[in-house]
Design an enzyme around this catalytic site. Structure first.
Site, short mmCIF file in Angstrom:
data_model
loop_
_atom_site.label_atom_id
_atom_site.label_comp_id
_atom_site.label_asym_id
_atom_site.label_seq_id
_atom_site.Cartn_x
_atom_site.Cartn_y
_atom_site.Cartn_z
N CYS A 113 16.06 -57.39 -6.91
CA CYS A 113 17.16 -58.24 -7.37
C CYS A 113 17.97 -57.61 -8.50
O CYS A 113 19.11 -58.02 -8.76
CB CYS A 113 16.62 -59.60 -7.81
SG CYS A 113 15.84 -60.49 -6.47
N HIS A 250 22.70 -62.58 -11.99
CA HIS A 250 21.98 -62.62 -10.72
C HIS A 250 21.72 -64.08 -10.37
O HIS A 250 21.34 -64.87 -11.23
CB HIS A 250 20.67 -61.85 -10.85
CG HIS A 250 19.77 -62.02 -9.68
ND1 HIS A 250 20.20 -61.85 -8.39
CD2 HIS A 250 18.44 -62.36 -9.60
CE1 HIS A 250 19.19 -62.07 -7.56
NE2 HIS A 250 18.13 -62.39 -8.26
N ASN A 280 19.44 -66.88 -3.26
CA ASN A 280 19.21 -65.60 -3.91
C ASN A 280 19.39 -64.48 -2.88
O ASN A 280 18.56 -64.33 -1.98
CB ASN A 280 17.79 -65.59 -4.49
CG ASN A 280 17.44 -64.30 -5.20
OD1 ASN A 280 18.16 -63.30 -5.09
ND2 ASN A 280 16.34 -64.30 -5.91
#
Ligand code: ACO
Length: 323
Positions: A113, A250, A280
């Site tokens: 990520c 993020h 996500n």
């Protein structure tokens, strides 16, 4: 004068198929209410069968090139952040290179990520070292392929997508008033490897594996590590939180994002949010959010944009950019 890289344009791509929380209610023992309360996620895009990470990357990069107004042939470096490459090797970036017709070299990087912040940092360093002049930085994921669709603690969190920016080197005065990447800050701590990982791989099981996560520990690390790397980025540029025009975080969890915004005393209208619609998307989440806010006119020339991300490793980082 110093060499810096500025962002000439950005673009993104989302697969057509939207899966809502309600859709997931029929697949696992979950509810829309639980997912929204715990994460802020309402829906995510999922790549169609046969739609690959490279397809998403090429679509996003094509839009970024158009927005930047430059030819693919003028790109001499591709850094593609992905955890879900088309094949274990070669680098998916080389497939993107062939599809677009870019020159120079192309590589994948793996920081889950945190991938886009890492990729931006790597490309910025290539440019500042004189090894590249114009780079495509891409975050692209078909993260859905790593999910165990029977595990409600993980499968509700993620989605697929891609985002890209075009970076170009230029000679700048070397102050924090310069346009472009002002600084990047990267960290990892391999002692936390087991908190978030995939239980497979070429060297372990010979299979792709599925995502496994200790959600509460990751949450705790995320808030403290992101807060400190954001402070580090601001201090390195002699900036206060009030200097930040846009936080582009993020997009893992609304509660993590709110925690960082609160620490920075940033009002919510300065935070770019896509987590509700994208979930996500790992390395794709920041460039997807960035492209949305640039194309709808929120992020303007001269704005200070702060990006931050954390993921498996754990690996985390921040980038401060003047648009
Ligand atoms: N639907 C319904 N119930 C669920 C679900 C679900 N999808 N998932 C878990 N539960 C249940 C659990 O089984 C547990 O039940 P129990 O109390 O009967 O045992 C209960 O909900 C609470 O579970 P917790 O894990 O304590 O829930 P928590 O409030 O910690 O939320 C979450 C879980 C959303 C994963 C949270 O810990 C989190 O966001 N962590 C950060 C992890 C993250 O964002 N990872 C993404 C990758 S890393 C990154 O990008 C930052």
């Amino acid at each position: 004068m110093v060499k810096r890289s500025r962002i000439l344009g950005c673009g993104s791509y989302l697969p057509a198929n939207v899966v809502t929380n309600r859709d997931l209610e029929s697949r696992v023992d979950t509810t829309d209410e639980w997912i929204v309360q715990r994460t802020g996620i309402k829906a995510r895009h999922i790549a169609a069968e046969g739609e690959l990470t490279s397809d998403l990357a090429v679509a996003a990069a094509t839009r970024a090139l158009e927005h930047a107004g430059v030819d693919a042939g003028s790109i001499d470096c591709i850094v593609l952040a992905t955890t879900t490459p088309d094949n274990t090797f070669p680098a998916t970036a080389t497939k993107v290179q062939a599809a677009l017709g870019t020159k120079g070299f192309a590589l994948d990087i793996q920081a889950v990520c945190a991938g886009f912040v890492y990729a931006l940092s790597i490309a910025d360093n290539f440019i500042r070292a004189g090894q590249a002049t114009r780079a495509l930085v891409i975050g692209a994921e078909t993260f859905s392929r790593l999910l165990d669709w029977k595990d409600r603690t993980t499968c509700v969190l993620f989605g697929d997508g891609a985002g890209a920016v075009v970076l170009e080197g230029y000679d700048a005065p070397g102050t924090s008033a310069d346009r472009g990447v002002l600084s990047t800050h990267l960290h990892s701590d391999g002692s936390t490897y087991g908190l978030l990982y995939v239980d497979g791989g070429p060297s372990t099981t010979g299979t792709t594996g599925h995502v496994r996560m200790n959600g509460q520990d990751v949450f705790r690390h995320a808030v403290s590590k992101l807060s400190s790397v954001v402070e580090e980025a601001l201090a390195a540029n002699g900036m206060e939180p009030s200097t930040v025009d846009w936080l582009v975080p993020h997009q893992a969890n609304q509660r993590i994002i709110d925690g960082i915004a609160r620490k920075l005393k940033l009002s919510t209208d300065k935070v770019v949010l896509t987590v509700d619609r994208h979930g996500n998307t790992s390395a794709a989440s920041i460039p997807l959010a960035l492209a949305e806010a640039v194309h709808d006119g929120r992020i303007k020339r001269g704005d200070v944009v702060l990006m931050e991300a954390i993921g498996g490793g754990l690996s985390w980082g921040a980038a401060l950019v003047r648009w």
